[in-house]
Design a protein around this motif. Structure first.
Motif, PDB file in Angstrom:
ATOM      1  N   GLY A  59      45.384  38.232  38.462  1.00 40.84           N
ATOM      2  CA  GLY A  59      44.057  38.699  38.126  1.00 40.84           C
ATOM      3  C   GLY A  59      43.429  39.452  39.279  1.00 40.84           C
ATOM      4  N   SER A  60      42.297  40.036  38.977  1.00 40.15           N
ATOM      5  CA  SER A  60      41.526  40.734  39.998  1.00 40.15           C
ATOM      6  C   SER A  60      40.058  40.676  39.613  1.00 40.15           C
ATOM      7  CB  SER A  60      41.993  42.185  40.140  1.00 40.15           C
ATOM      8  OG  SER A  60      41.825  42.877  38.918  1.00 40.15           O
ATOM      9  N   PHE A  61      39.186  40.845  40.602  1.00 43.99           N
ATOM     10  CA  PHE A  61      37.753  40.787  40.342  1.00 43.99           C
ATOM     11  C   PHE A  61      36.992  41.556  41.401  1.00 43.99           C
ATOM     12  CE2 PHE A  61      38.960  37.196  42.947  1.00 43.99           C
ATOM     13  CZ  PHE A  61      38.026  37.214  43.977  1.00 43.99           C
ATOM     14  N   ASN A  62      35.787  41.979  41.013  1.00 46.64           N
ATOM     15  CA  ASN A  62      34.814  42.509  41.947  1.00 46.64           C
ATOM     16  C   ASN A  62      33.443  42.049  41.465  1.00 46.64           C
ATOM     17  OD1 ASN A  62      33.898  44.361  39.949  1.00 46.64           O
ATOM     18  ND2 ASN A  62      35.464  45.832  40.568  1.00 46.64           N
ATOM     19  N   ASN A  63      32.354  42.629  41.992  1.00 46.38           N
ATOM     20  CA  ASN A  63      31.027  42.131  41.626  1.00 46.38           C
ATOM     21  C   ASN A  63      30.594  42.529  40.217  1.00 46.38           C
ATOM     22  OD1 ASN A  63      30.609  44.834  42.142  1.00 46.38           O
ATOM     23  ND2 ASN A  63      28.634  44.520  43.130  1.00 46.38           N
ATOM     24  N   MET A  64      31.386  43.337  39.492  1.00 50.11           N
ATOM     25  CA  MET A  64      30.999  43.794  38.164  1.00 50.11           C
ATOM     26  C   MET A  64      32.053  43.530  37.078  1.00 50.11           C
ATOM     27  SD  MET A  64      28.081  45.801  38.847  1.00 50.11           S
ATOM     28  CE  MET A  64      27.958  47.154  37.766  1.00 50.11           C
ATOM     29  N   ASN A  65      33.300  43.298  37.439  1.00 50.02           N
ATOM     30  CA  ASN A  65      34.394  43.195  36.472  1.00 50.02           C
ATOM     31  C   ASN A  65      35.372  42.105  36.891  1.00 50.02           C
ATOM     32  OD1 ASN A  65      33.903  45.956  35.118  1.00 50.02           O
ATOM     33  ND2 ASN A  65      34.099  46.464  37.286  1.00 50.02           N
ATOM     34  N   PHE A  66      36.156  41.639  35.916  1.00 49.38           N
ATOM     35  CA  PHE A  66      37.312  40.817  36.264  1.00 49.38           C
ATOM     36  C   PHE A  66      38.353  40.933  35.158  1.00 49.38           C
ATOM     37  CE2 PHE A  66      35.388  37.556  33.578  1.00 49.38           C
ATOM     38  CZ  PHE A  66      36.484  36.949  33.004  1.00 49.38           C
ATOM     39  N   VAL A  67      39.588  40.618  35.514  1.00 46.29           N
ATOM     40  CA  VAL A  67      40.687  40.589  34.554  1.00 46.29           C
ATOM     41  C   VAL A  67      41.643  39.464  34.952  1.00 46.29           C
ATOM     42  CG1 VAL A  67      42.053  42.326  35.819  1.00 46.29           C
ATOM     43  CG2 VAL A  67      42.485  41.930  33.391  1.00 46.29           C
ATOM     44  N   ASN A  68      42.098  38.707  33.970  1.00 46.45           N
ATOM     45  CA  ASN A  68      43.134  37.681  34.149  1.00 46.45           C
ATOM     46  C   ASN A  68      44.202  37.921  33.097  1.00 46.45           C
ATOM     47  OD1 ASN A  68      41.738  36.247  36.164  1.00 46.45           O
ATOM     48  ND2 ASN A  68      40.660  35.020  34.653  1.00 46.45           N
ATOM     49  N   HIS A  69      45.460  37.757  33.459  1.00 46.30           N
ATOM     50  CA  HIS A  69      46.535  37.905  32.489  1.00 46.30           C
ATOM     51  C   HIS A  69      47.747  37.090  32.927  1.00 46.30           C
ATOM     52  CE1 HIS A  69      46.012  41.902  34.672  1.00 46.30           C
ATOM     53  NE2 HIS A  69      46.776  41.190  35.428  1.00 46.30           N
ATOM     54  N   ASP A  70      48.603  36.773  31.931  1.00 47.84           N
ATOM     55  CA  ASP A  70      49.809  36.013  32.247  1.00 47.84           C
ATOM     56  C   ASP A  70      50.900  36.321  31.232  1.00 47.84           C
ATOM     57  OD1 ASP A  70      50.057  33.822  30.042  1.00 47.84           O
ATOM     58  OD2 ASP A  70      47.971  33.663  30.674  1.00 47.84           O
ATOM     59  N   ILE A 109      55.898  31.406  43.971  1.00 47.79           N
ATOM     60  CA  ILE A 109      55.129  31.971  45.074  1.00 47.79           C
ATOM     61  C   ILE A 109      53.732  32.312  44.579  1.00 47.79           C
ATOM     62  CG2 ILE A 109      55.876  34.352  44.658  1.00 47.79           C
ATOM     63  CD1 ILE A 109      55.943  34.616  47.796  1.00 47.79           C
ATOM     64  N   GLU A 110      52.761  32.190  45.448  1.00 45.94           N
ATOM     65  CA  GLU A 110      51.388  32.587  45.160  1.00 45.94           C
ATOM     66  C   GLU A 110      50.929  33.551  46.236  1.00 45.94           C
ATOM     67  OE1 GLU A 110      48.606  29.381  44.669  1.00 45.94           O
ATOM     68  OE2 GLU A 110      50.043  28.186  43.558  1.00 45.94           O
ATOM     69  N   HIS A 111      50.044  34.452  45.861  1.00 40.33           N
ATOM     70  CA  HIS A 111      49.476  35.402  46.805  1.00 40.33           C
ATOM     71  C   HIS A 111      48.042  35.692  46.390  1.00 40.33           C
ATOM     72  CE1 HIS A 111      49.071  38.851  49.453  1.00 40.33           C
ATOM     73  NE2 HIS A 111      48.596  39.520  48.427  1.00 40.33           N
ATOM     74  N   SER A 112      47.145  35.749  47.349  1.00 33.66           N
ATOM     75  CA  SER A 112      45.762  36.134  47.051  1.00 33.66           C
ATOM     76  C   SER A 112      45.169  36.854  48.249  1.00 33.66           C
ATOM     77  CB  SER A 112      44.917  34.910  46.701  1.00 33.66           C
ATOM     78  OG  SER A 112      44.839  34.022  47.789  1.00 33.66           O
ATOM     79  N   ILE A 113      44.205  37.707  47.963  1.00 33.09           N
ATOM     80  CA  ILE A 113      43.527  38.446  49.023  1.00 33.09           C
ATOM     81  C   ILE A 113      42.107  38.774  48.569  1.00 33.09           C
ATOM     82  CG2 ILE A 113      44.338  40.711  48.221  1.00 33.09           C
ATOM     83  CD1 ILE A 113      44.540  41.484  51.238  1.00 33.09           C
ATOM     84  N   ILE A 114      41.173  38.711  49.484  1.00 31.54           N
ATOM     85  CA  ILE A 114      39.791  39.128  49.238  1.00 31.54           C
ATOM     86  C   ILE A 114      39.412  40.063  50.373  1.00 31.54           C
ATOM     87  CG2 ILE A 114      37.385  38.399  49.054  1.00 31.54           C
ATOM     88  CD1 ILE A 114      38.383  35.741  47.954  1.00 31.54           C
ATOM     89  N   ASN A 115      38.916  41.255  50.018  1.00 35.34           N
ATOM     90  CA  ASN A 115      38.551  42.210  51.058  1.00 35.34           C
ATOM     91  C   ASN A 115      37.099  41.990  51.509  1.00 35.34           C
ATOM     92  OD1 ASN A 115      36.854  43.509  49.187  1.00 35.34           O
ATOM     93  ND2 ASN A 115      38.339  45.116  48.745  1.00 35.34           N
TER      94      ASN A 115
END
Length: 141
Positions: A90-101, A36-42
């Motif tokens: 992962g998650s991101f905004n205009n100043m930071n991001f993180v990816n992990h697995d 399953i995959e899930h993504s969202i952008i506010n």
């Protein structure tokens, strides 16, 4: 076998690099399972995403050319069939991001030998200009 790799980029990169027993692992896997995959952008452009898979796969080791590219199945290594679990997010905004697995595989070859591996990876950045990105990869066999 235990593998641990930690790297930082930027001015402190040379002093912050630690490598212990990094193996070359080239394999192709094919199988069936559930994912399953899930993504969202506010509305602010912040985003989150994740995917997961679990199922039965057959992993086939490959030989590599001098540049490290996979060439052909390795006739000296038996294929291993077993359970694969993979999660990525992962998650991101205009100043930071993180990816992990995380990846877990436990399999058995036709001769009865077994193989298990657990991998964890992480990469992140910070809004702090002087902070270097943080990256690590950890594996256990």
């Amino acid at each position: 076998m235990h593998v641990r790799f930690r790297a930082r980029w930027g001015a402190a990169a040379a002093a912050a690099l630690t490598v212990i027993a990094v193996p070359l692992l080239l394999a192709q896997s094919a199988g069936t399972g559930n994912g399953i995959e899930h993504s969202i952008i506010n509305n602010n452009g912040d985003g989150w995403f994740t995917s997961t898979f679990a199922g039965t796969v057959t992993a086939v080791a490959y030989t590599a050319d001098s540049a490290g590219n996979p060439v052909a199945p390795d006739p000296n290594v038996l294929p291993y069939t077993g359970h694969l679990q993979q999660w990525f997010g992962g998650s991101f905004n205009n100043m930071n991001f993180v990816n992990h697995d995380t990846i877990n595989f436990t399999g058995t070859a036709a001769d009865g030998s077994s193989f298990a591996i657990h991998l964890v990876d992480h990469l992140s950045t910070s809004a702090v200009v002087t902070a270097a990105p943080n990256e690590f990869h950890i594996g256990h066999c």
